[in-house]
Design an enzyme around this catalytic site. Structure first.
Site, PDB file in Angstrom:
ATOM      1  CE  LYS A  22      -1.464   1.635   3.743  1.00  0.00           C
ATOM      2  NZ  LYS A  22      -1.327   3.070   3.969  1.00  0.00           N
ATOM      3  CG  ASN A  23       2.455   2.765   3.400  1.00  0.00           C
ATOM      4  OD1 ASN A  23       1.334   3.040   3.385  1.00  0.00           O
ATOM      5  ND2 ASN A  23       2.842   2.284   4.600  1.00  0.00           N
ATOM      6  NE  ARG A  92      -1.804  11.373   8.442  1.00  0.00           N
ATOM      7  CZ  ARG A  92      -1.067  13.101   8.279  1.00  0.00           C
ATOM      8  NH1 ARG A  92      -2.043  13.659   8.598  1.00  0.00           N
ATOM      9  NH2 ARG A  92      -0.119  12.926   7.968  1.00  0.00           N
ATOM     10  CB  CYS A 116      -5.566  11.002  12.246  1.00  0.00           C
ATOM     11  SG  CYS A 116      -3.537   9.463  12.291  1.00  0.00           S
ATOM     12  CG  ASP A 305       2.374   1.170   9.540  1.00  0.00           C
ATOM     13  OD1 ASP A 305       2.348   2.140  10.482  1.00  0.00           O
ATOM     14  OD2 ASP A 305       2.946   1.735   8.065  1.00  0.00           O
ATOM     15  CB  ILE A 327       6.390   6.530  15.024  1.00  0.00           C
ATOM     16  CG1 ILE A 327       7.985   5.674  14.693  1.00  0.00           C
ATOM     17  CG2 ILE A 327       6.487   7.293  13.636  1.00  0.00           C
ATOM     18  CD1 ILE A 327       9.131   6.151  14.772  1.00  0.00           C
ATOM     19  NE  ARG A 397      -7.011   4.226   5.773  1.00  0.00           N
ATOM     20  CZ  ARG A 397      -5.865   5.437   6.691  1.00  0.00           C
ATOM     21  NH1 ARG A 397      -6.329   5.088   7.339  1.00  0.00           N
ATOM     22  NH2 ARG A 397      -4.860   5.295   5.563  1.00  0.00           N
TER      23      ARG A 397
HETATM   24  C1  UD1 Z   1       4.323   7.021   6.556  1.00  0.00           C
HETATM   25  C2  UD1 Z   1       3.173   5.664   6.310  1.00  0.00           C
HETATM   26  C3  UD1 Z   1       2.548   5.221   7.942  1.00  0.00           C
HETATM   27  C4  UD1 Z   1       4.221   4.471   9.065  1.00  0.00           C
HETATM   28  C5  UD1 Z   1       4.576   5.568   8.943  1.00  0.00           C
HETATM   29  C6  UD1 Z   1       6.089   5.570   9.756  1.00  0.00           C
HETATM   30  C7  UD1 Z   1       2.184   6.058   4.291  1.00  0.00           C
HETATM   31  C8  UD1 Z   1       1.667   6.384   3.291  1.00  0.00           C
HETATM   32  N1  UD1 Z   1       2.156   6.040   5.287  1.00  0.00           N
HETATM   33  O1  UD1 Z   1       3.577   7.947   6.844  1.00  0.00           O
HETATM   34  O2  UD1 Z   1       1.814   4.040   7.009  1.00  0.00           O
HETATM   35  O3  UD1 Z   1       2.613   4.538   9.617  1.00  0.00           O
HETATM   36  O4  UD1 Z   1       5.269   6.620   7.631  1.00  0.00           O
HETATM   37  O5  UD1 Z   1       6.307   4.776   9.608  1.00  0.00           O
HETATM   38  O6  UD1 Z   1       3.436   5.544   3.709  1.00  0.00           O
HETATM   39  N2  UD1 Z   1       6.719  14.596  11.345  1.00  0.00           N
HETATM   40  C9  UD1 Z   1       6.825  15.789  11.808  1.00  0.00           C
HETATM   41  N3  UD1 Z   1       6.886  16.605  10.409  1.00  0.00           N
HETATM   42  C10 UD1 Z   1       6.112  16.259   9.357  1.00  0.00           C
HETATM   43  C11 UD1 Z   1       6.402  14.778   9.092  1.00  0.00           C
HETATM   44  C12 UD1 Z   1       6.279  14.206   9.740  1.00  0.00           C
HETATM   45  O7  UD1 Z   1       6.650  16.391  12.435  1.00  0.00           O
HETATM   46  O8  UD1 Z   1       6.062  16.756   8.665  1.00  0.00           O
HETATM   47  C13 UD1 Z   1       6.557  13.179  12.396  1.00  0.00           C
HETATM   48  C14 UD1 Z   1       5.141  12.082  12.287  1.00  0.00           C
HETATM   49  O9  UD1 Z   1       4.190  12.895  13.421  1.00  0.00           O
HETATM   50  C15 UD1 Z   1       6.112  11.329  12.843  1.00  0.00           C
HETATM   51  C16 UD1 Z   1       6.813  11.002  12.646  1.00  0.00           C
HETATM   52  O10 UD1 Z   1       7.263  12.777  11.560  1.00  0.00           O
HETATM   53  O11 UD1 Z   1       5.591  11.390  14.268  1.00  0.00           O
HETATM   54  C17 UD1 Z   1       7.317   9.587  11.119  1.00  0.00           C
HETATM   55  O12 UD1 Z   1       6.261  10.272  10.358  1.00  0.00           O
HETATM   56  P1  UD1 Z   1       5.621   9.742   8.859  1.00  0.00           P
HETATM   57  O13 UD1 Z   1       6.818   9.238   8.223  1.00  0.00           O
HETATM   58  O14 UD1 Z   1       5.867  11.606   8.579  1.00  0.00           O
HETATM   59  O15 UD1 Z   1       4.646   9.155   8.677  1.00  0.00           O
HETATM   60  P2  UD1 Z   1       3.918   9.063   7.457  1.00  0.00           P
HETATM   61  O16 UD1 Z   1       4.396   9.635   6.724  1.00  0.00           O
HETATM   62  O17 UD1 Z   1       2.687   9.898   7.353  1.00  0.00           O
END
Ligand code: UD1
Length: 418
Positions: A22-23, A92, A116, A305, A327, A397
């Site tokens: 999916k990702n 998201r 979320c 995950d 995380i 999902r």
């Molecule tokens: C992606 C995955 C999700 C997985 C996550 C962590 C997809 C579609 N989703 O989510 O399944 O659980 O990686 O492996 O690939 N953060 C900030 N600012 C930002 C962006 C992130 O503070 O602008 C923080 C987040 O709150 C979190 C951490 O960084 O604490 C990691 O999040 P991130 O890797 O961005 O997760 P996603 O990309 O949303």
């Protein structure tokens, strides 16, 4: 709305085919915005998140078609550059259109995702990167409104490695003027898969899968030509946990063991036996799992995950295990539901202490997010008696035909209207 009725307590045996990730599917579908013409992608799983991405692309005037894992996306007809709130709030990952739209058209209006179930999940790092690349960004009425004539290469450091942030800026960099360097980039296999797809389109990217990625902008990219996405390591890990929790014996077909290294190591510590099999990898559950501690970390660490599914396993382990979530600040929503099945889990801050029980008992439980729902399915498969897993919209999902796959390996699972 559907629920799953599961009669647990049976060891599951047989073969499971692992679906496309999916990702990896979602960012690669978004990458089709980068090229003029017909993009074709293979092994896209049939998931509601994929449908949502399809709806988002269609709402932008892009032609999207799905046929049994083969996706065709033609962005030549794009006439709208907006990701509306209704779609971003359901998924998201919709924010993944921001980078490609800015790279190719220099304009985008994308709803801010909001919080979320598992945490606040801001996108400040995506926006910081785009600003460094010369974008003018305004936040208005809950939307990010971004503009640029042509993005330019920049040196960007992430305070936290972010998966979709790295992907958005990598896509933005492909058509920017000059070189973009992403430092402390996410190293997840899905980031590398996106980079490989972009390279197949003519992008110049070095270092994907490492913490520094360099992208040299080009003037245009070719459409994606039959790119096949990687297998889903989290789905594979979930079925491994299911083999372990039910004391089963499964052959997982089509997974990539190199992406599952740490998950495999931890499951081995917990007593699961792994063997090479002709058509995949064989996983054999023992009598009772052994308590094993985990701490979630960005790749190559233990994935957040897989935390909920591992916790379900630890709920029936011999001994006490400590599970730390580093995380997401609120990713223990499954704990209260696992307790309803008889688990003995206490939480302090981001640490859960799981005291293994001799068994679990069936109950009604409610899913709160995607991976929480997988952990409840795993726990219900091990519990004595009947469980009802409500609100399995979350499961659909991210898991392709989970209930069908479970029935094929002997589980007593029924999908009914709730
Ligand atoms: C992606 C995955 C999700 C997985 C996550 C962590 C997809 C579609 N989703 O989510 O399944 O659980 O990686 O492996 O690939 N953060 C900030 N600012 C930002 C962006 C992130 O503070 O602008 C923080 C987040 O709150 C979190 C951490 O960084 O604490 C990691 O999040 P991130 O890797 O961005 O997760 P996603 O990309 O949303």
């Amino acid at each position: 709305m559907h629920k799953l009725i599961i009669k647990g307590g049976k060891p599951l045996r047989g073969e499971v085919g692992i679906s496309g990730a999916k990702n990896a599917a979602l960012p690669i579908m978004a990458a089709s915005v980068l090229a003029l013409g017909k993009n074709t992608i293979k092994r896209i799983p049939e998931l509601s998140d994929v449908k949502t991405m399809g709806r988002l692309l269609s709402s932008m005037g892009i032609k999207f078609a799905y046929d049994n894992g083969d996706v065709t996306i033609n962005s030549s007809t794009i006439n709208n550059f907006e990701a509306p709130y209704e779609l971003v709030k359901t998924m998201r990952a919709s924010v993944l259109v921001l980078g490609p739209l800015m790279a190719r058209f220099g304009r985008a209006k994308v709803s801010l995702p909001g919080g979320c179930a598992i945490g606040t999940r801001p996108i400040n790092l995506h926006l910081m990167g785009l600003k460094k690349m010369g974008a003018d960004i305004e936040l208005k009425t809950g939307y990010v409104i971004a503009k640029a004539t042509r993005l330019r290469g920049a040196s960007i450091y992430f305070d936290i490695p972010t998966v979709t942030g790295t992907e958005n800026l990598m896509m933005a960099g492909t058509l920017a003027k000059g070189t973009t360097t992403l430092k402390n980039a996410a190293m997840e296999p899905e980031v590398t898969d996106l980079a490989n797809c972009l390279i197949s389109m003519g992008a110049k990217i070095k270092g994907a899968g490492e913490s520094i990625i360099e992208i040299e902008g080009v003037d245009e990219l070719n459409p994606i030509n039959n790119y096949e996405i990687i297998p889903d390591r989290i789905e594979a890990g979930t079925f491994m946990a299911i083999a372990a929790i039910t004391g089963g014996d499964l052959i997982l077909k089509g997974c990539r063991t190199e992406h599952l290294d740490v998950i495999t190591l931890k499951l081995k510590d917990a007593g699961l036996v792994f063997e090479d099999a002709k058509s995949g990898i064989r996983v054999i559950g023992g009598e009772k799992p052994t308590a094993t501690n985990i701490k979630t970390m960005p790749y190559p660490g233990f994935p957040t995950d897989m935390q909920a599914q591992f916790m379900a396993l630890m709920a029936v382990a011999e001994g006490t295990s400590i599970i730390q979530e580093t995380i997401f600040e609120n990713r223990f929503m499954h704990v209260a539901e696992l307790r309803r099945l008889g688990a003995d889990i206490s939480i302090e801050g981001r640490t859960a202490t799981v005291k293994g029980r001799s068994g679990l008992m069936g109950a009604d439980v409610m899913t709160t997010d995607l991976r929480a729902s997988a952990s409840l399915v795993a726990a219900a498969l091990c519990a004595e008696g009947e469980s009802a897993i409500h609100n399995i919209y979350h499961l659909d999902r991210g898991y392709e035909k989970m209930d069908e796959k479970l029935r094929m390996i002997g589980a007593d699972v029924e999908r009914v209207n709730d």
